[in-house]
Design a protein around this motif. Sequence first.
Motif, PDB file in Angstrom:
ATOM      1  N   VAL A 121       0.810  -1.317   0.200  1.00 16.57           N
ATOM      2  CA  VAL A 121       0.055  -0.063   0.066  1.00 16.57           C
ATOM      3  C   VAL A 121       0.974   1.149  -0.021  1.00 16.57           C
ATOM      4  N   ILE A 122       1.846   1.193   0.842  1.00 18.74           N
ATOM      5  CA  ILE A 122       2.761   2.406   0.999  1.00 18.74           C
ATOM      6  C   ILE A 122       3.741   2.598  -0.011  1.00 18.74           C
ATOM      7  N   TRP A 123       4.385   1.438  -0.470  1.00 21.53           N
ATOM      8  CA  TRP A 123       5.321   1.516  -1.640  1.00 21.53           C
ATOM      9  C   TRP A 123       4.820   0.691  -2.825  1.00 21.53           C
ATOM     10  N   SER A 124       5.083   1.053  -3.830  1.00 22.83           N
ATOM     11  CA  SER A 124       4.459  -0.034  -4.918  1.00 22.83           C
ATOM     12  C   SER A 124       5.438  -1.223  -5.063  1.00 22.83           C
ATOM     13  N   GLN A 125       4.969  -2.537  -5.236  1.00 23.03           N
ATOM     14  CA  GLN A 125       5.650  -3.625  -5.192  1.00 23.03           C
ATOM     15  C   GLN A 125       5.655  -4.120  -6.677  1.00 23.03           C
ATOM     16  N   SER A 126       6.580  -5.165  -6.765  1.00 21.80           N
ATOM     17  CA  SER A 126       6.680  -5.706  -8.062  1.00 21.80           C
ATOM     18  C   SER A 126       5.575  -6.842  -7.938  1.00 21.80           C
ATOM     19  N   SER A 127       5.160  -7.408  -9.183  1.00 23.53           N
ATOM     20  CA  SER A 127       4.237  -8.614  -9.343  1.00 23.53           C
ATOM     21  C   SER A 127       4.695  -9.647  -8.509  1.00 23.53           C
ATOM     22  N   ALA A 128       6.183 -10.092  -8.771  1.00 18.85           N
ATOM     23  CA  ALA A 128       6.510 -11.040  -7.925  1.00 18.85           C
ATOM     24  C   ALA A 128       6.601 -10.825  -6.408  1.00 18.85           C
ATOM     25  N   VAL A 129       6.679  -9.631  -5.968  1.00 17.00           N
ATOM     26  CA  VAL A 129       6.514  -9.671  -4.381  1.00 17.00           C
ATOM     27  C   VAL A 129       5.125  -9.996  -4.238  1.00 17.00           C
ATOM     28  N   LEU A 130       4.214  -9.290  -4.771  1.00 10.93           N
ATOM     29  CA  LEU A 130       3.022  -9.066  -4.410  1.00 10.93           C
ATOM     30  C   LEU A 130       2.141 -10.681  -4.509  1.00 10.93           C
ATOM     31  N   ALA A 131       2.775 -11.652  -5.543  1.00  8.21           N
ATOM     32  CA  ALA A 131       2.262 -12.944  -5.513  1.00  8.21           C
ATOM     33  C   ALA A 131       2.719 -13.640  -4.346  1.00  8.21           C
ATOM     34  N   SER A 132       3.832 -13.303  -3.569  1.00 10.68           N
ATOM     35  CA  SER A 132       4.065 -14.053  -2.485  1.00 10.68           C
ATOM     36  C   SER A 132       3.148 -14.026  -1.170  1.00 10.68           C
ATOM     37  N   HIS A 133       2.349 -12.852  -1.319  1.00  9.74           N
ATOM     38  CA  HIS A 133       1.402 -12.235  -0.281  1.00  9.74           C
ATOM     39  C   HIS A 133       0.249 -13.702  -0.220  1.00  9.74           C
ATOM     40  N   PHE A 134      -0.206 -14.119  -0.995  1.00 10.33           N
ATOM     41  CA  PHE A 134      -1.141 -14.914  -0.926  1.00 10.33           C
ATOM     42  C   PHE A 134      -0.629 -16.530  -0.353  1.00 10.33           C
ATOM     43  N   GLY A 135       0.732 -16.579  -1.013  1.00  5.68           N
ATOM     44  CA  GLY A 135       1.605 -18.095  -0.387  1.00  5.68           C
ATOM     45  C   GLY A 135       1.696 -17.906   0.866  1.00  5.68           C
ATOM     46  N   PHE A 136       2.154 -16.727   1.472  1.00  5.15           N
ATOM     47  CA  PHE A 136       2.445 -16.511   3.061  1.00  5.15           C
ATOM     48  C   PHE A 136       1.083 -16.890   3.734  1.00  5.15           C
ATOM     49  N   SER A 137      -0.031 -16.335   3.145  1.00  5.79           N
ATOM     50  CA  SER A 137      -1.395 -16.395   3.839  1.00  5.79           C
ATOM     51  C   SER A 137      -1.820 -17.902   3.980  1.00  5.79           C
TER      52      SER A 137
END
Length: 280
Positions: A96-112
């Motif tokens: 939200v605060i800093w734009s992230q790459s698609s690769a980093v954002l994809a890891s969000h669901f994996g950690f969840s």
Amino acid sequence: MLLVLLMGAVVTKTDSGNGCGNSWPLCYGELLPTAPKLETIIEVSHRFVSAWLGILVIILAIWAWRREPHKKEIKILAGSAVFFIVLQGLLGAAAVIWSQSSAVLASHFGFSLVSFASVLLLAILSFEDRDRPFIAKVTPGFKKNIYWLFVYLYAVVYTGALVRHTGSSMGCGPEFPLCNGSVLTTLGSQASIHLLHRIAAVVLFLWIAFSWYHAKKHYSDQKVVNKGFQFALLFVILQAVSGIMIVLSNLNLFVALSHGLIISFLFGTLSYLVLIVYRK
């Protein structure tokens, strides 16, 4: 945990990740924004439920650790549940605060998913007979097969999340099994990302089908192992059907949510199989 997973999927599917702009933990400088738009309501709801869940997971982890201090897997799962839910929360805030790459954002669901599986296993273990924990007796070779299958499943989950966060869900157009009328596509394009996920999913289905057959043939006396792979096979079939329907329905929201829900069931099932073959 399932609710938060689904709400996170809704945020992604409705492009509500910027519903509060780059403001975190407040939303446009307010706890509850006035006259919010739909995407703001979705984003704020996800934040509130995720925060409440984080508190519940910490309570559960401490409770489980104190209740079963002698069980090694309880300590590992409790720590994993807390660590990954905090990590995915921080990753969401950073996005939200800093734009992230698609690769980093994809890891969000994996950690969840890892945090979800940890909580699921803690719940299962809480109902287990303390004096007679279930242990699956399989050969070292089949045990390694289950371990690597679990690792591969996580990789497939990551490719699916990458499809969503790169906007490649319709990269092959509204058709299946071809990709834009062909079986091959240009590397680096949205179509190639989508096609990579399709191929990875087919391999996953074949691997689970083989493991189910092997368990049925060689471990027919072990009901839990057989049932586990029966459910895994069912979930991977449903996952494939829902994935096809996403394409054919042109990204129907409810079909897309079912896709995320089913993969959570599959991940939880294989997590339990890993647990019972890991035990000595």
